[in-house]
Scaffold this motif. Structure first.
Motif, PDB file in Angstrom:
ATOM      1  N   UNK A 153       0.716  -1.125   0.044  1.00 49.91           N
ATOM      2  CA  UNK A 153      -0.240  -0.257   0.241  1.00 49.91           C
ATOM      3  C   UNK A 153       0.504   1.341  -0.117  1.00 49.91           C
ATOM      4  N   UNK A 207       2.683   3.896  -9.125  1.00 48.49           N
ATOM      5  CA  UNK A 207       1.895   4.659 -10.061  1.00 48.49           C
ATOM      6  C   UNK A 207       2.227   5.320 -10.516  1.00 48.49           C
ATOM      7  N   UNK A 208       2.465   6.196  -9.872  1.00 49.33           N
ATOM      8  CA  UNK A 208       2.857   7.751 -10.568  1.00 49.33           C
ATOM      9  C   UNK A 208       4.253   7.336 -11.134  1.00 49.33           C
ATOM     10  N   UNK A 243       2.625   6.155 -14.655  1.00 50.53           N
ATOM     11  CA  UNK A 243       2.134   7.322 -15.291  1.00 50.53           C
ATOM     12  C   UNK A 243       2.725   7.999 -15.719  1.00 50.53           C
ATOM     13  N   UNK A 255       3.659   9.565 -19.640  1.00 49.71           N
ATOM     14  CA  UNK A 255       3.315  10.357 -20.715  1.00 49.71           C
ATOM     15  C   UNK A 255       5.208  10.534 -21.445  1.00 49.71           C
ATOM     16  N   UNK A 288       6.363  11.773 -25.420  1.00 54.17           N
ATOM     17  CA  UNK A 288       7.402  13.152 -25.329  1.00 54.17           C
ATOM     18  C   UNK A 288       8.822  12.912 -26.528  1.00 54.17           C
ATOM     19  N   UNK A 297      14.920   0.328  -0.447  1.00 52.93           N
ATOM     20  CA  UNK A 297      14.353  -0.091   0.780  1.00 52.93           C
ATOM     21  C   UNK A 297      13.831  -1.473   1.239  1.00 52.93           C
ATOM     22  N   UNK A 305     -10.743  -5.706  -2.933  1.00 53.53           N
ATOM     23  CA  UNK A 305      -8.796  -5.113  -3.505  1.00 53.53           C
ATOM     24  C   UNK A 305      -9.236  -5.779  -4.810  1.00 53.53           C
ATOM     25  N   UNK A 344      -8.001   1.671 -10.879  1.00 53.91           N
ATOM     26  CA  UNK A 344      -7.035   2.186 -10.564  1.00 53.91           C
ATOM     27  C   UNK A 344      -6.814   1.816 -11.890  1.00 53.91           C
ATOM     28  N   UNK A 345      -6.547   0.250 -12.308  1.00 60.39           N
ATOM     29  CA  UNK A 345      -5.122   0.352 -13.780  1.00 60.39           C
ATOM     30  C   UNK A 345      -5.884   0.718 -14.327  1.00 60.39           C
ATOM     31  N   UNK A 397      -6.128   5.207 -15.015  1.00 56.34           N
ATOM     32  CA  UNK A 397      -5.084   5.445 -15.342  1.00 56.34           C
ATOM     33  C   UNK A 397      -4.416   5.107 -16.367  1.00 56.34           C
ATOM     34  N   UNK A 435       1.623  17.449 -19.336  1.00 59.84           N
ATOM     35  CA  UNK A 435       2.212  16.035 -18.938  1.00 59.84           C
ATOM     36  C   UNK A 435       2.285  15.968 -17.709  1.00 59.84           C
ATOM     37  N   UNK A 477      -1.095  16.216 -16.304  1.00 60.42           N
ATOM     38  CA  UNK A 477      -1.642  14.596 -16.628  1.00 60.42           C
ATOM     39  C   UNK A 477      -1.305  13.815 -15.362  1.00 60.42           C
ATOM     40  N   UNK A 478      -0.422  13.894 -14.777  1.00 57.48           N
ATOM     41  CA  UNK A 478       0.190  13.251 -13.813  1.00 57.48           C
ATOM     42  C   UNK A 478       0.552  12.591 -12.647  1.00 57.48           C
ATOM     43  N   UNK A 535      -2.761  10.830 -10.460  1.00 58.91           N
ATOM     44  CA  UNK A 535      -1.804  10.283  -8.759  1.00 58.91           C
ATOM     45  C   UNK A 535      -2.993  10.577  -8.730  1.00 58.91           C
ATOM     46  N   UNK A 540      -6.488   4.322  -3.369  1.00 56.48           N
ATOM     47  CA  UNK A 540      -6.134   3.727  -2.121  1.00 56.48           C
ATOM     48  C   UNK A 540      -7.008   3.820  -0.533  1.00 56.48           C
ATOM     49  N   UNK A 592     -11.273  -1.508   4.522  1.00 53.86           N
ATOM     50  CA  UNK A 592     -10.408  -3.134   5.184  1.00 53.86           C
ATOM     51  C   UNK A 592     -11.032  -3.042   6.880  1.00 53.86           C
TER      52      UNK A 592
END
Lengths: 455, 297
Positions: A2, A9-10, A13, A17, A21, B1, B219, B226-227, B230, B275, B278-279, B283, B290, B297
């Motif tokens: 999560x 996703x950002x 995307x 884009x 370009x 990470x 879920x 979401x998919x 986008x 652009x 748009x992004x 988001x 989300x 939940x």
């Protein structure tokens, strides 16, 4: 997953884009023996004059220069997309061609962007240059006084009309309208007396690009008064012009009264091909505001053979709005051959330009592409003068013709005019509303360099 | 990470660079071809770069973004993008996909195979081919009007009169298969016992769907929405080929507007800023989805 999901996703995307370009073709540095020539191929697969002409020039050149090669790179696209593609190629030395075919109305903008190189050093040593008429020489000259392209012809515009349809409607075969109202009246008569026929075509909208702006709108605009688009004395663009609204109003009348093609057809990107290959030869269109080159569609080697066109069609000059002096209006443009700044092979490219412009080749090209000659020696050639009915008529329009303001922002201004045309044609906005929104755009495009003629 | 496991720390940090080594070429390529262009794009958005007409590029700060927000045509494009996304993705693809998946579970094997094949064909077709098919369907002499004519109903040029709905329908037609597949998988995961138990308790039909099925695939619904969203936000080829954003600006969604500014008007800097906006819209949608999932939940 999560907490990181939005990031992923950002990122996804962004990639989409960013990808759209930065997508560019890759190419390798050309070798010194090959001249890469980029030109626009007609979107109509039956129109191949340019390809055939260049193909034969390539053969001739390679024969005369053993070991050297011409690589023809046709780009088959509407003119707007062709320009974008060529500009993208010229941006990088990896993709820059050695020779590029450029519309004179875009050339200044590309010079300003640093895409092209001056040809003065070559021109000074080239005897044929003295045969070019001054207006044509000026077409590819930049603000710095240097010349960046060799023009290969020009064009003029006027009204084509179908004499047979005119006879059915009781209109004269030697039609000679004096004002805009005369043109509209003739169209209304046709609509009444010859149903099922499109009375009058005036190109309009965004999709046809410069075709609509120049053949359509500016043929009207320049008939409304002096310098209606750009004021050369003040060096500023004209906002709030009455002529601008009047010209839009003419277009609104044509499409509002259903005198023109159905708006959904008129706003199609390929309308100019449709007019030349279908509507006119099939006698589905009575009056067409169009260019001098139409005959190329109907010549024996053309797309749509139509031997009767010389007797079926008549030509008349486009009148000014209220018949004010000089009584007629025409617009001219034309294309030039230019050498990109990033070409690795300029000297050889210049050789090829010279080859294209040997007198007999220049005549051949002007005849094949139905161009109006820009050289006195070509214009006097019997082969040119007898090449096409109507060529004398269109050559006679040159004395009252206008060239578009050859300034770097012109392509953007042109695009804004296309939007104004589209919104009026589709009925989305009134001529006044569209003119207002054009004025706003003009101010932002030119950074406020406008003279306001409101009131 | 990687926050580091116990085994790693026990053997010390020396092994870590070695463990990264096999990944290095991939990371390098990613940085070069992914992060590079993205950073370049972000940079361009803050400049006045043009494709033609100007050779120098200046840093202009937020000017492009201010310009977009005060541009009526940009706002129009945002609105149309929201309409297009809501109609074709949230309502169309999502609901239709769920309905198809539900119905197909009860259908015979033959019907299931046939429907599946048809829907997936629409999905597999290249975007441009789908666009031309639907262009031919909606145009004045097109299939839709031919069918309407059979029933003596008046036809019209749909691409001219209702452009945004026509392109939305096209997107539904093309993209429903994706939702259908996701929901088929999700529905298949629901254990038989639960459905049976619900039936024994007297819950049937819509009640079972509402209280049992939907909560259990919640879920999947979120992921799918979401998919879909986008994907729909970035649809360009379909609209470009069908209407070119016209007539007027009536089907000019953000990607089409962006293309128009960057490549037709040659304003690369401004187009890139659009652009990025748009992004931002994308988001925002993701965050909303989300949040919705988290609350339940």
């Amino acid at each position: 997953m999560r907490p990181t999901a939005p990031l992923i996703l950002a990122a996804a995307a962004t990639v989409l884009v960013a990808g759209s370009l930065t997508a560019c073709g890759s190419g390798s540095r050309s070798d010194p023996d090959t001249v890469r020539v980029v030109y626009n191929r007609s979107t109509d697969n039956n129109v191949r004059f340019k390809d055939q002409f260049l193909e034969s020039m390539k053969k001739e050149f390679e024969k005369a220069h053993p070991g050297k090669k011409i690589q023809l790179v046709p780009i088959q696209a509407p003119d707007d997309d062709y320009a974008t593609k060529a500009q993208q190629m010229m941006r990088s030395p990896r993709t820059a061609p050695d020779l590029v075919y450029e519309d004179t109305f875009r050339i200044n903008s590309d010079i300003e962007a640093g895409y092209l190189r001056p040809l003065d050093a070559y021109l000074a040593k080239w005897p044929a240059w003295s045969h070019f008429v001054d207006t044509a020489k000026a077409a590819a000259k930049a603000g710095d006084g240097k010349t960046y392209g060799v023009p290969d012809g020009t064009d003029t515009r006027g009204l084509w009309f179908n004499k047979r349809l005119f006879a059915k409607a009781g209109l004269p075969a030697d039609w000679h309208p004096r004002t805009w109202a005369d043109v509209l009246d003739a169209a209304r008569t046709i609509k009444k007396k010859v149903p099922g026929v499109i009375p009058l075509n005036v190109f309009t909208g965004k999709a046809p690009g410069e075709v609509a702006v120049m053949q359509g709108f500016e043929m009207l605009l320049y008939g409304t008064g002096d310098n209606p688009l750009y004021d050369p004395a003040a060096k500023k663009w004209v906002a709030g012009g009455k002529g601008f609204k009047d010209a839009l109003d003419f277009v609104r009348t044509v499409y509002g009264e259903k005198l023109g093609p159905d708006p959904s057809d008129a706003l199609d990107a390929n309308i100019n091909t449709t007019v030349g290959t279908e509507l006119l030869p099939e006698s589905k269109l009575a009056i067409d505001l169009d260019g001098s080159w139409l005959g190329q569609f109907w010549l024996a080697k053309g797309t749509r053979k139509w031997p009767e066109w010389s007797t079926t069609l008549g030509q008349a000059p486009m009148p000014t709005q209220r018949g004010q002096a000089p009584g007629q209006v025409s617009m001219s443009g034309g294309w030039t051959w230019a050498i990109p700044q990033k070409s690795g092979n300029a000297a050889l490219a210049w050789e090829f330009i010279q080859q294209l412009q040997q007198k007999e080749n220049a005549v051949r090209w002007d005849v094949a592409d139905a161009q109006i000659a820009v050289r006195d020696d070509v214009a006097a050639d019997p082969a040119y003068l007898n090449s096409m009915p109507g060529i004398k008529f269109f050559t006679s329009l040159v004395k009252n013709t206008h060239y578009r303001p050859a300034l770097p922002v012109y392509p953007q201004v042109s695009s804004a005019i296309g939007e104004a045309l589209e919104s009026v044609t589709s009925g989305d906005s009134t001529p006044a509303g569209a003119a207002k929104s054009y004025d706003d755009q003009l101010k932002s495009i030119t950074g406020g360099a406008v003279v306001d003629r409101t009131g | 990470m990687n926050t580091g496991g116990g085994a790693d720390t026990a053997t010390g940090g020396r092994r870590r660079p070695v463990r990264w080594l096999p990944l290095a070429p991939a990371t390098l390529l990613l940085l070069l071809f992914l992060a590079g262009p993205i950073c370049y794009c972000v940079y361009i958005a803050f400049t006045n770069m043009q494709l033609t007409g100007s050779s120098h590029t200046d840093f202009v700060g937020l000017a492009n973004f201010r310009r977009a927000l005060s541009d009526e045509r940009f706002r129009n494009a945002v609105w149309l993008t929201l309409v297009f996304t809501f109609v074709s993705s949230v309502v169309g693809q999502n609901t239709l996909g769920l309905a198809l998946a539900g119905l197909m579970r009860r259908a015979s094997r033959t019907v299931r195979t046939l429907t599946g094949a048809l829907v997936i064909t629409a999905w597999v077709l290249p975007e441009i081919v789908a666009a031309f098919l639907l262009y031919a369907f909606f145009r004045r002499e097109g299939t839709l009007n031919a069918v309407l004519d059979l029933f003596h109903l008046p036809g019209q040029n749909w691409l001219f009169t209702l452009p945004i709905l026509a392109v939305s329908f096209a997107n539904v037609w093309r993209g429903t298969a994706f939702s259908m597949l996701i929901y088929s998988a999700a529905l298949a995961e629901i254990p038989e016992e639960i459905t049976e138990a619900a039936e024994v308790d007297g819950a049937s039909g819509w009640r079972a769907v509402w209280h049992i099925t939907l909560p259990m695939i919640r879920r999947s619904i979120g992921t799918n929405l979401m998919l879909n969203t986008l994907q729909t936000l970035s649809v360009f080829g379909l609209i470009w080929a069908m209407t070119r954003g016209g007539p007027g600006d009536r089907s000019q969604t953000l990607p089409v507007f962006m293309y128009d500014q960057a490549f037709t008007k040659s304003l690369i800097g401004y187009g890139t800023a659009v652009a990025l906006l748009l992004l931002l819209v994308g988001s925002l949608f993701s965050v909303v989805y989300l949040r919705l999932m988290k609350v339940e939940v």
